[in-house]
Each structure stands twice: as C-alpha cells, then as structure tokens.
Design a protein around this motif. Structure first.
Motif, PDB file in Angstrom:
ATOM      1  N   ARG A 112      31.954  51.560  51.167  1.00 26.12           N
ATOM      2  CA  ARG A 112      32.425  50.261  50.194  1.00 26.12           C
ATOM      3  C   ARG A 112      32.187  50.521  48.370  1.00 26.12           C
ATOM      4  O   ARG A 112      31.360  51.040  48.656  1.00 26.12           O
ATOM      5  CB  ARG A 112      31.555  49.115  50.902  1.00 26.12           C
ATOM      6  N   ASP A 113      33.357  50.250  47.753  1.00 26.04           N
ATOM      7  CA  ASP A 113      33.763  50.693  46.252  1.00 26.04           C
ATOM      8  C   ASP A 113      32.561  49.308  45.888  1.00 26.04           C
ATOM      9  O   ASP A 113      33.263  48.169  46.151  1.00 26.04           O
ATOM     10  CB  ASP A 113      34.554  51.038  45.920  1.00 26.04           C
ATOM     11  N   PRO A 114      31.337  49.569  45.317  1.00 22.11           N
ATOM     12  CA  PRO A 114      30.935  48.997  44.508  1.00 22.11           C
ATOM     13  C   PRO A 114      31.439  48.199  42.696  1.00 22.11           C
ATOM     14  O   PRO A 114      31.626  47.731  41.904  1.00 22.11           O
ATOM     15  CB  PRO A 114      29.775  49.523  43.757  1.00 22.11           C
ATOM     16  N   ARG A 115      32.888  49.154  42.443  1.00 20.17           N
ATOM     17  CA  ARG A 115      32.937  48.465  41.614  1.00 20.17           C
ATOM     18  C   ARG A 115      34.808  47.899  41.793  1.00 20.17           C
ATOM     19  O   ARG A 115      35.467  47.790  40.793  1.00 20.17           O
ATOM     20  CB  ARG A 115      33.764  49.997  40.671  1.00 20.17           C
ATOM     21  N   ASP A 116      34.820  47.524  43.281  1.00 18.94           N
ATOM     22  CA  ASP A 116      36.296  47.063  43.330  1.00 18.94           C
ATOM     23  C   ASP A 116      36.935  46.178  42.569  1.00 18.94           C
ATOM     24  O   ASP A 116      35.648  45.503  43.019  1.00 18.94           O
ATOM     25  CB  ASP A 116      35.943  46.919  44.608  1.00 18.94           C
ATOM     26  N   SER A 117      37.626  45.906  41.839  1.00 17.67           N
ATOM     27  CA  SER A 117      38.216  44.289  41.193  1.00 17.67           C
ATOM     28  C   SER A 117      39.560  43.655  41.685  1.00 17.67           C
ATOM     29  O   SER A 117      40.283  43.492  40.887  1.00 17.67           O
ATOM     30  CB  SER A 117      37.837  44.734  39.711  1.00 17.67           C
ATOM     31  N   ARG A 118      40.275  44.510  42.340  1.00 18.91           N
ATOM     32  CA  ARG A 118      41.379  44.278  43.617  1.00 18.91           C
ATOM     33  C   ARG A 118      41.757  42.655  43.333  1.00 18.91           C
ATOM     34  O   ARG A 118      43.141  42.397  43.329  1.00 18.91           O
ATOM     35  CB  ARG A 118      41.581  45.474  44.372  1.00 18.91           C
ATOM     36  N   LEU A 119      41.054  41.853  43.484  1.00 19.54           N
ATOM     37  CA  LEU A 119      41.531  40.690  43.810  1.00 19.54           C
ATOM     38  C   LEU A 119      41.771  39.656  43.235  1.00 19.54           C
ATOM     39  O   LEU A 119      41.602  39.072  42.653  1.00 19.54           O
ATOM     40  CB  LEU A 119      39.993  39.659  45.425  1.00 19.54           C
ATOM     41  N   PHE A 120      40.869  40.241  41.911  1.00 24.55           N
ATOM     42  CA  PHE A 120      41.001  39.469  40.315  1.00 24.55           C
ATOM     43  C   PHE A 120      41.912  40.441  39.504  1.00 24.55           C
ATOM     44  O   PHE A 120      42.593  41.302  39.643  1.00 24.55           O
ATOM     45  CB  PHE A 120      39.223  39.994  40.083  1.00 24.55           C
ATOM     46  N   GLY A 121      42.203  39.165  38.924  1.00 20.50           N
ATOM     47  CA  GLY A 121      43.075  39.732  37.595  1.00 20.50           C
ATOM     48  C   GLY A 121      42.079  40.330  36.105  1.00 20.50           C
ATOM     49  O   GLY A 121      41.103  40.884  36.640  1.00 20.50           O
ATOM     50  N   GLU A 122      42.587  40.172  34.862  1.00 21.30           N
ATOM     51  CA  GLU A 122      41.644  41.045  34.410  1.00 21.30           C
ATOM     52  C   GLU A 122      40.436  40.198  33.496  1.00 21.30           C
ATOM     53  O   GLU A 122      40.300  38.606  34.199  1.00 21.30           O
ATOM     54  CB  GLU A 122      41.722  40.549  32.164  1.00 21.30           C
ATOM     55  N   GLU A 123      39.264  41.266  32.996  1.00 24.36           N
ATOM     56  CA  GLU A 123      38.327  40.279  32.643  1.00 24.36           C
ATOM     57  C   GLU A 123      38.479  38.604  31.883  1.00 24.36           C
ATOM     58  O   GLU A 123      37.388  38.186  32.748  1.00 24.36           O
ATOM     59  CB  GLU A 123      37.437  42.066  32.057  1.00 24.36           C
ATOM     60  N   LYS A 124      39.056  38.715  30.951  1.00 25.65           N
ATOM     61  CA  LYS A 124      38.618  37.607  30.345  1.00 25.65           C
ATOM     62  C   LYS A 124      39.117  36.296  30.693  1.00 25.65           C
ATOM     63  O   LYS A 124      38.006  35.599  31.184  1.00 25.65           O
ATOM     64  CB  LYS A 124      39.544  37.942  28.857  1.00 25.65           C
ATOM     65  N   GLY A 125      40.226  36.709  31.683  1.00 22.94           N
ATOM     66  CA  GLY A 125      40.564  34.689  31.934  1.00 22.94           C
ATOM     67  C   GLY A 125      39.070  35.372  33.850  1.00 22.94           C
ATOM     68  O   GLY A 125      39.849  34.197  34.053  1.00 22.94           O
ATOM     69  N   THR A 126      39.115  36.185  34.463  1.00 24.25           N
ATOM     70  CA  THR A 126      38.204  35.802  35.639  1.00 24.25           C
ATOM     71  C   THR A 126      36.963  35.291  34.574  1.00 24.25           C
ATOM     72  O   THR A 126      36.479  34.583  35.612  1.00 24.25           O
ATOM     73  CB  THR A 126      38.037  36.926  35.786  1.00 24.25           C
ATOM     74  N   LYS A 127      36.473  35.775  34.350  1.00 24.92           N
ATOM     75  CA  LYS A 127      35.132  35.119  33.701  1.00 24.92           C
ATOM     76  C   LYS A 127      35.259  34.028  33.196  1.00 24.92           C
ATOM     77  O   LYS A 127      34.969  32.277  33.630  1.00 24.92           O
ATOM     78  CB  LYS A 127      35.464  35.436  32.197  1.00 24.92           C
TER      79      LYS A 127
END
Length: 274
Positions: free
Chosen positions: A25-40
């Motif tokens: 399992r990839d601990p850096r997986d972010s495929r279900l989210f957009g860019e960082e600022k918008g996600t925050k």
C-alpha cells in the motif's frame, strides 16, 4: 453518501478477512484528491460539517462515535485530531492518549482502562493509540506470551462488537507512513528546539523493529477488521491527504448515523419571555 465518499472509503477500507500487506500500500497515494491547496480548503469545510453533525449527536444523546487512531511514531495522530476536529465543540468531544499502563491499570485486564475511556452517549471519543497496543508493542517487544496475544484478537473483536451493539459506532484508522518519511519527521524534531519535547529517544529503538511492527500491523488488520468495526489504512506521508481522507470518512459516517435534534416536550407558543 456521495460517489467520491464511497470511492475514498472503498480505497482505504480493509474488508473482513482480507489478506493485508502494508508493504503493498502506497503511503503517498493521493489519486482521489485534487491539488493540495484546494484539498486543504475542502478539509476545513468538512471540519465545520463535522461540528454541525456532532451538535446533533450531542443533542440526541442516544449514540456515540469512537474514532481510533493507530500508527507508528510521527504518523500524525495529534495532527489528525487538530485538523479534523479543530472546529468541533469541546463539550461533545473527548481525546484519550494511551501510553504505558500505570501500576493501577496493570492490576486490571488490558481492556479495563480502555472501556473506562469509551465515549458516553452523545459524544465523539478519540483514542490516540488504543487497546491495539496490546497486540502491537506487546507482540513486538515480547511483553506478553504468544498464547496471550493470540487470544486478544478475538477478545478485542468481541469487545468492539459489545460497544457497537450498545450504540457506539467505531471508526478505526491506521496512519500508514513510510520509514523514510518517519526519518524526516524525527529529524525535524531534532532540528527544531520548539519540537524537542516531542522527541523520544525510544523512537529510534523502535525504528530498528520497523519490519516486525509492519508484520504485526498486517496481522492486526487481517484479524480485527470486522463488519461491525472495519479498519481503514490511511496514506499518511502527505499530511493533507491524511486529514482529507479521515475528515471525509468521519463526516460520511456521521451523516449515515443521521442524529436528530429531539422534539420539544412543550409548546413553544405557550411561553412569553418578558
């Protein structure tokens, strides 16, 4: 529940009996989210929604939500609490950190202190570490016999089923980080005097048992992800992904619980305030 929420839950949830390997399992997986600022920004909005739902849960006063956070040192348990529950009213939330058992706690069975800390009806309880230390630390450090450890998986499942059958919904999150990420976070604590209080030399010793802990987590996930209390493996190398994932699941779960404000037992029009 939205399609995005279903996708996030399906991606991180451990199905009962699933053969789990954290190494896959990839601990850096972010495929279900957009860019960082918008996600925050979206996570901050979710925190406010959680607050509104918790207000209804508190007013209803008949059920509880227990959030269990497990993970290696520096995996972000404190950060999760700050970012996901920072907007939630303090009257309806309790946070319990579980450290080394005290002498009084050691004089009882290992679940005694845990049951005493479970959230009362109408509240959200958050465990920073939990009863799972008894099949993680005690297993890796040989603090209990293999026979006792083996018994505890079924005991924990029965304990959690008891809580669920008595009105407590349980969410279990394993914050999954890489060994390299942990190294960076530990180094940051050493470099910043303001974070020296967070550094524990014992964390370095635990790193020498990294593979053993990963194996212990795998067994825990396989043996204790149940229909009534499933585990979720959260990619935690990226803090904003960790926070967004957990906030999404907590909000969706509270919406599924659908707590309601109680109806007044009196007629509002019957009173005059002078």
């Amino acid at each position: 529940m939205t399609e995005l929420e279903r996708s996030i839950i399906a991606r991180v949830r451990v199905e009962p009996g699933e053969n789990v390997s954290l190494r896959e399992r990839d601990p850096r997986d972010s495929r279900l989210f957009g860019e960082e600022k918008g996600t925050k920004s979206a996570t901050a909005a979710l925190a406010k929604e959680i607050d509104a739902l918790q207000d209804r849960l508190y007013a209803e006063g008949s059920r509880a939500l227990l959030v269990i956070l497990q993970g290696t040192d520096t995996s972000g348990k404190d950060g999760t609490i700050r970012n996901v529950f920072n907007a939630t009213g303090p009257l309806g939330v309790s946070v319990t950190p579980f450290g080394v058992p005290s002498k009084a706690e050691q004089a009882h069975d290992y679940l005694w202190r845990v049951h005493a800390a479970c959230p009362r009806r109408g509240t959200i309880g958050i465990f920073n570490r939990s009863h799972y230390e008894s099949v993680l630390v005690e297993k890796v450090r040989n603090l209990s016999s293999p026979e006792l450890i083996e018994q505890r998986y079924d005991q924990i499942n029965a304990f959690e089923k008891h809580l669920v059958e008595n009105g407590t919904t349980i969410l279990k999150f394993l914050l999954h980080i890489s060994k390299d990420e942990q190294k960076e976070r530990l180094q940051e604590r050493l470099n910043d005097p303001r974070k020296h209080w967070k550094f524990n030399p014992g964390d370095l010793d635990d790193r020498t048992h990294w593979d053993e802990y990963q194996d212990a987590y795998d067994i825990m996930l396989q043996r204790c992800s149940t229909p009534h209390a499933p585990w979720h493996v959260i990619p935690a190398d990226r803090k904003w992904v960790r926070n967004a994932t957990i906030a999404t699941i907590v909000k969706a779960t509270l919406e599924e619980m659908d707590p309601q404000y109680p109806k007044a037992q009196w007629k509002p029009g019957a009173f005059t305030i002078s």
